[in-house]
Design an enzyme around this catalytic site. Structure first.
Site, PDB file in Angstrom:
ATOM      1  N   ILE A 163     171.851 -25.386  84.758  1.00 25.85           N
ATOM      2  CA  ILE A 163     172.376 -24.026  84.745  1.00 25.85           C
ATOM      3  C   ILE A 163     173.054 -23.760  86.075  1.00 25.85           C
ATOM      4  CG2 ILE A 163     171.747 -21.580  84.699  1.00 25.85           C
ATOM      5  CD1 ILE A 163     169.450 -22.386  82.796  1.00 25.85           C
ATOM      6  N   GLY A 164     174.258 -23.217  86.022  1.00 28.04           N
ATOM      7  CA  GLY A 164     175.020 -22.953  87.238  1.00 28.04           C
ATOM      8  C   GLY A 164     174.962 -21.496  87.655  1.00 28.04           C
ATOM      9  N   LYS A 169     181.638 -24.406  92.795  1.00 27.50           N
ATOM     10  CA  LYS A 169     180.443 -25.223  92.661  1.00 27.50           C
ATOM     11  C   LYS A 169     179.221 -24.320  92.573  1.00 27.50           C
ATOM     12  CE  LYS A 169     178.135 -29.357  94.346  1.00 27.50           C
ATOM     13  NZ  LYS A 169     178.110 -30.447  95.329  1.00 27.50           N
ATOM     14  N   THR A 183     186.422 -22.526  85.179  1.00 27.87           N
ATOM     15  CA  THR A 183     185.628 -21.343  84.849  1.00 27.87           C
ATOM     16  C   THR A 183     186.531 -20.117  84.794  1.00 27.87           C
ATOM     17  OG1 THR A 183     183.660 -22.240  85.876  1.00 27.87           O
ATOM     18  CG2 THR A 183     183.806 -19.849  85.752  1.00 27.87           C
ATOM     19  N   THR A 207     183.791 -18.422  91.093  1.00 25.93           N
ATOM     20  CA  THR A 207     184.076 -19.709  90.459  1.00 25.93           C
ATOM     21  C   THR A 207     183.993 -20.797  91.510  1.00 25.93           C
ATOM     22  OG1 THR A 207     185.753 -21.031  89.298  1.00 25.93           O
ATOM     23  CG2 THR A 207     186.569 -19.337  90.788  1.00 25.93           C
TER      24      THR A 207
END
Length: 322
Positions: free
Chosen positions: A216-217, A239, A187, A237
């Site tokens: 969606i994160g 998990k 990311t 950035t």
């Protein structure tokens, strides 16, 4: 007080054995993007323009998990997401589920500036992109050989992968592109402050390897992956699920606002005391021109520079790259 900029290219289990041919292109990319950001700040561009410019450049570099290098879903497709926030006005924009947009971060800014909304996703976001005339390409443009291989190994290991995490190898003696760091991509994000204390943050990603379609994160979630106000700007950035639970980006600002902590203290507290080990890193700047880039993973591709002449490019703890 002076300008400052910080950017990241993802955090995770980056092996110390990462070969030079895998490591150096990413280091050079960070150096290149940092230079672009510094020149923009010196040219008095607003921080919002600076972070968009830098993240656009990071999105176009296939070594990172955003834009051109976005990782693949369980169905072998790309679903990109991004968000951007202006600390002065606290206006923000976010997008998810993009499959054809070249630069997700610029579409997120258009959502902020051209709609009454903050967040557009999937078909609605794609339609908005067409209406705005942004650059789009066939989705195959984003599917690289490295990420096809990475998805294959994640499926074999039956896992969803955070940026840079090494898949479990069925045969530990067998050398694979993933095992030696190929396509271990992350990311991207950028935060900036100008000499007047104006702040902005931007983050963009392809998500997790082998994620469910539609997942969606944290990246497009304001307050989780991205946040900026009058005190600081933060881009996270790692998990996404852990970052969302921890409201990571907002918590840095909240600790500064309500407890009076410095940027360094607040960022360190969020990363090392409030988020599970191995799940998060962030880049942050304060209105005073301070920089913080903590992480609780093995490493984080990162870079920063300040008006007083300090600059840093690094991957692992206490390992500045000259």
């Amino acid at each position: 007080m002076g300008w400052a900029i910080a950017l990241h290219g993802g955090a995770g289990d980056i092996p110390l054995s990462l070969p030079p041919e895998r490591r150096q292109p990413r280091e050079e990319a960070l150096r290149h993007c940092l230079r672009i950001g510094v020149e923009a700040l010196k040219a008095k561009l607003p921080p919002l323009d600076v972070v968009e410019l830098v993240v656009r450049e990071l999105e176009n570099i296939p070594q990172f998990n955003a834009g051109r290098g976005s990782v693949l879903t369980s169905e072998g497709t790309v679903e990109m997401e991004a968000s951007i926030m202006d600390g002065t006005t606290m206006n923000c924009g976010a997008v998810s589920g993009l499959t054809t947009v070249v630069n997700a971060i610029s579409l997120a800014r258009l959502v902020m500036e051209k709609t009454p909304h903050i967040y557009l996703a999937f078909d609605g976001a794609e339609e908005f992109a067409r209406q705005q005339g942004v650059d789009t390409v066939d989705s195959s443009h984003f599917i690289t050989a490295e990420n096809i291989e990475r998805l294959k190994q994640a499926k074999e290991a039956n896992r969803v992968q955070i940026d840079y995490t090494q898949p479990v190898q069925n045969d530990t003696k067998k050398e694979t592109p993933i095992a030696n760091g190929d396509s271990q991509i992350g990311t991207v994000g950028c935060v900036a402050v100008d000499g007047h204390g104006n702040l902005a943050s931007a983050t963009s990603t392809g998500g997790l390897v082998n994620k469910m379609v539609g997942r969606i994160g944290d990246t497009p979630v304001i307050g989780a992956g991205t946040y900026a106000d009058a005190r600081c700007a933060v881009s996270a950035t790692g998990k996404g699920e852990a970052i969302i639970r921890g409201t990571v980006a907002r918590d840095v600002a909240a600790l500064m606002e309500f407890k009076g902590l410095s940027l360094e203290e607040a960022a360190s507290c969020v990363v090392h005391e409030r988020t599970p080990k191995g799940t998060v890193g962030l880049a942050a700047v304060s209105a005073k021109g301070e920089v913080a880039m903590p992480f609780n993973t093995t490493g984080m591709f990162r870079a920063c520079a300040t008006e007083d002449g300090y600059s840093e490019i690094a991957i692992w703890p206490a390992a500045k790259i000259e």
